[in-house]
Design an enzyme around this catalytic site. Structure first.
Site, PDB file in Angstrom:
ATOM      1  N   GLU A  79     -11.156  50.319 -16.313  1.00 36.52           N
ATOM      2  CA  GLU A  79     -11.214  48.933 -15.884  1.00 36.52           C
ATOM      3  C   GLU A  79     -12.010  48.510 -14.938  1.00 36.52           C
ATOM      4  O   GLU A  79     -12.231  49.196 -14.146  1.00 36.52           O
ATOM      5  CB  GLU A  79      -9.568  48.668 -15.579  1.00 36.52           C
ATOM      6  CG  GLU A  79      -8.408  48.639 -16.444  1.00 36.52           C
ATOM      7  CD  GLU A  79      -8.448  47.535 -17.387  1.00 36.52           C
ATOM      8  OE1 GLU A  79      -8.830  46.561 -16.993  1.00 36.52           O
ATOM      9  OE2 GLU A  79      -7.763  47.664 -18.669  1.00 36.52           O
ATOM     10  N   CYS A  80     -12.554  47.284 -14.947  1.00 32.94           N
ATOM     11  CA  CYS A  80     -13.361  46.779 -14.057  1.00 32.94           C
ATOM     12  C   CYS A  80     -12.759  46.046 -12.841  1.00 32.94           C
ATOM     13  O   CYS A  80     -13.261  45.800 -11.790  1.00 32.94           O
ATOM     14  CB  CYS A  80     -14.138  45.611 -14.884  1.00 32.94           C
ATOM     15  SG  CYS A  80     -13.244  44.146 -15.297  1.00 32.94           S
TER      16      CYS A  80
END
Length: 161
Positions: free
Chosen positions: A154-155
């Site tokens: 995930e960013c």
């Protein structure tokens, strides 16, 4: 999907400045073909400015990676939310993309009161392919996110807030 219901719906793109050439071409093509009301948010510094002072994007193991992610993705996203003040956020998240996304719900309410709707959350890659084919949509396979680096990571945009 959204533009079929509301052709003028604002479509926000967080352009970090680190997209591939194919991604920029894809964005231009899909914007033109669908007559998107595209609203682009960039980091406050350009990629050239950032790299002139700090070098190339730091890797995941680099302690500067969190600050990089904040600068090129998270701050522009928060700015977009502040300036556009949406009540609903439509996102094309899919559960099979990351372990975190597989645990998400298709509809959720954030701490900030924003209703997040992910209508494709339970779609498979085949479902996506079939939809793209059915509506003769362009696709982009040459995508790279320097804030995620790895495919199943995930960013930060979709982590609980």
């Amino acid at each position: 999907m959204a533009t079929r219901a509301r052709p003028d719906i604002p479509v926000v793109w967080m352009d970090s400045g680190y997209n591939t050439e194919a991604t920029y071409r894809f964005a231009d093509e899909v914007t033109r073909r669908l007559a998107l009301n595209l609203v682009v948010y960039h980091p406050r510094r350009s990629r050239a400015h950032r790299e002139a002072l700090e070098g190339i994007a730091p890797g995941l193991e680099d302690p500067r990676h969190a600050a990089f992610t904040e600068e090129v993705k998270l701050e522009p996203f928060r700015r977009a939310l502040r300036e556009m003040a949406p009540r609903v956020w439509l996102t094309a998240l899919r559960g099979e993309d990351t372990p975190e996304r597989s645990r998400m719900q298709p509809v959720s309410l954030g701490d900030n009161g924003l209703l997040k709707v992910a209508p494709l959350l339970h779609w498979t890659a085949k479902d996506m392919y079939d939809y793209v084919q059915r509506f003769d949509l362009p696709n982009n396979f040459d995508y790279f996110d320097p804030t995620k680096v790895e495919a199943k990571r995930e960013c930060g945009l979709h982590l609980a807030r």
